[in-house]
Design a protein around this motif. Structure first.
Motif, PDB file in Angstrom:
ATOM      1  N   LYS A  93       1.029  -1.089  -0.080  1.00 33.66           N
ATOM      2  CA  LYS A  93       0.135  -0.063  -0.043  1.00 33.66           C
ATOM      3  C   LYS A  93       0.662   1.478  -0.138  1.00 33.66           C
ATOM      4  O   LYS A  93       0.558   2.105  -0.588  1.00 33.66           O
ATOM      5  CB  LYS A  93      -0.961  -0.015   1.323  1.00 33.66           C
ATOM      6  N   LYS A  94       2.099   1.311   0.821  1.00 32.79           N
ATOM      7  CA  LYS A  94       2.947   2.498   0.726  1.00 32.79           C
ATOM      8  C   LYS A  94       3.501   2.690  -0.458  1.00 32.79           C
ATOM      9  O   LYS A  94       3.416   3.704  -1.105  1.00 32.79           O
ATOM     10  CB  LYS A  94       3.701   2.186   1.539  1.00 32.79           C
ATOM     11  N   LYS A  95       3.963   1.584  -1.270  1.00 31.82           N
ATOM     12  CA  LYS A  95       4.554   1.709  -2.674  1.00 31.82           C
ATOM     13  C   LYS A  95       3.550   2.174  -3.465  1.00 31.82           C
ATOM     14  O   LYS A  95       3.776   3.110  -4.327  1.00 31.82           O
ATOM     15  CB  LYS A  95       5.045   0.409  -3.028  1.00 31.82           C
ATOM     16  N   MET A  96       2.189   1.897  -3.546  1.00 30.19           N
ATOM     17  CA  MET A  96       1.113   2.452  -4.061  1.00 30.19           C
ATOM     18  C   MET A  96       1.014   3.985  -3.850  1.00 30.19           C
ATOM     19  O   MET A  96       0.893   4.625  -4.971  1.00 30.19           O
ATOM     20  CB  MET A  96      -0.297   1.650  -4.014  1.00 30.19           C
ATOM     21  N   GLU A  97       1.023   4.294  -2.810  1.00 35.58           N
ATOM     22  CA  GLU A  97       0.784   5.678  -2.411  1.00 35.58           C
ATOM     23  C   GLU A  97       1.756   6.429  -2.841  1.00 35.58           C
ATOM     24  O   GLU A  97       1.696   7.732  -3.296  1.00 35.58           O
ATOM     25  CB  GLU A  97       0.602   5.895  -0.947  1.00 35.58           C
TER      26      GLU A  97
END
Length: 126
Positions: A93-97
């Motif tokens: 999720k962090k990489k997506m953000e």
């Protein structure tokens, strides 16, 4: 939903059946109507509004025997939920953000809604 009638926002009671009205996201209102008319009764739904939320439909009827549309899964609470972007792409999720643009996310979301719409249209009447 008793009679499946559209009303302007703020209308509290249906003039047809006198039940209270419910708010529907316009982006999936047609899908919800299609499902209910065919006998796949729903209770809650959300089209999703950002990278933080996903589209879902909560059913009043058992959907365990129904094939779900691509990009969605049926959870143990009988809710059809869109697979979140980061899970579909196999990233955190962090990489997506950090790396996914709003345009890329919205494209995924809109395609998923179209798959949902096609699925609903193709379902047989219960």
């Amino acid at each position: 939903m008793s009679c499946l009638t559209y009303y302007k926002e703020g209308t509290a009671f249906c003039r047809e059946c006198l039940h209270s009205t419910v708010d529907l996201d316009l982006k999936i209102a047609d899908v919800i109507f299609e499902l209910n008319v065919k006998g796949y009764l729903t209770s809650n739904c959300c089209a999703g509004h950002s990278k933080e939320s996903v589209s879902y439909i909560k059913f009043k009827v058992d959907m365990q025997e129904v094939d779900v549309p691509e990009s969605f899964f049926l959870d143990r609470h009988n809710s059809l939920e869109m697979i979140s972007y980061h899970k579909a792409k196999g990233i955190t999720k962090k990489k997506m953000e950090q790396t996914v643009s709003e345009t890329e996310y919205v494209t995924y979301w809109l395609r998923s809604l179209e798959k949902l719409r096609s699925w609903a249209n193709e379902l047989p009447i219960r």
